[in-house]
Design an enzyme around this catalytic site. Sequence first.
Site, PDB file in Angstrom:
ATOM      1  N   HIS A 169     -15.357  -6.929  -0.863  1.00 21.49           N
ATOM      2  CA  HIS A 169     -15.542  -8.344  -1.149  1.00 21.49           C
ATOM      3  C   HIS A 169     -16.619  -8.995  -0.291  1.00 21.49           C
ATOM      4  CE1 HIS A 169     -11.704  -7.130  -2.682  1.00 21.49           C
ATOM      5  NE2 HIS A 169     -11.240  -6.995  -1.465  1.00 21.49           N
ATOM      6  N   HIS A 226      -9.052   1.347  -5.474  1.00 25.16           N
ATOM      7  CA  HIS A 226      -8.230   0.415  -4.701  1.00 25.16           C
ATOM      8  C   HIS A 226      -6.779   0.774  -4.943  1.00 25.16           C
ATOM      9  CE1 HIS A 226     -11.523  -2.189  -3.572  1.00 25.16           C
ATOM     10  NE2 HIS A 226     -11.971  -2.028  -4.806  1.00 25.16           N
ATOM     11  N   TYR A 234       0.793  -1.231   0.000  1.00 27.74           N
ATOM     12  CA  TYR A 234       0.000   0.000   0.000  1.00 27.74           C
ATOM     13  C   TYR A 234       0.829   1.286   0.000  1.00 27.74           C
ATOM     14  CZ  TYR A 234      -3.587  -3.375   1.183  1.00 27.74           C
ATOM     15  OH  TYR A 234      -4.430  -4.460   1.162  1.00 27.74           O
TER      16      TYR A 234
END
Length: 151
Positions: free
Chosen positions: A83, A103, A26
Amino acid sequence: MTIAHKILVLNGPNLNLLGKRQPEIYGRETLDDVAMECMRLAAELGLSIDFRQSNAEHELIAWIHEAREIVSGIVINPAGYSHTSVAIMDALAACPCPIIEVHISNIHRREAFRHHSYVSNVATGVICGCGTQGYTLALRHLAADLEKAIR
């Protein structure tokens, strides 16, 4: 842009740990860094921005409900709720404005369970794998679309 459009930027669970949690995936930017860059760009684009994060699904849903009739667009990084949350998908489906799903990582290059996003079913567009730049790409896209709509 002649009208100050309000954009809601929502961030889901664990994004408060951005820069500290799995930086190899990330990156090292914090969520505050992302918020500051989004606010800087929003001002440049003539947008008003409301930047929020919650680890609680019900809080994200409440914010989406509040925003339904007062924002011109939503940028959402639902994180792990992508999800799992039909409820967030349903809340977003009730919004008449454009929705851009973001994302930081490329969810399609990760574990199989991350390949499906309920939010993608109702999003106008999806940006993934562009790091935190995905947020600014989403804001630029919304600004361009909103500019076209007022012409």
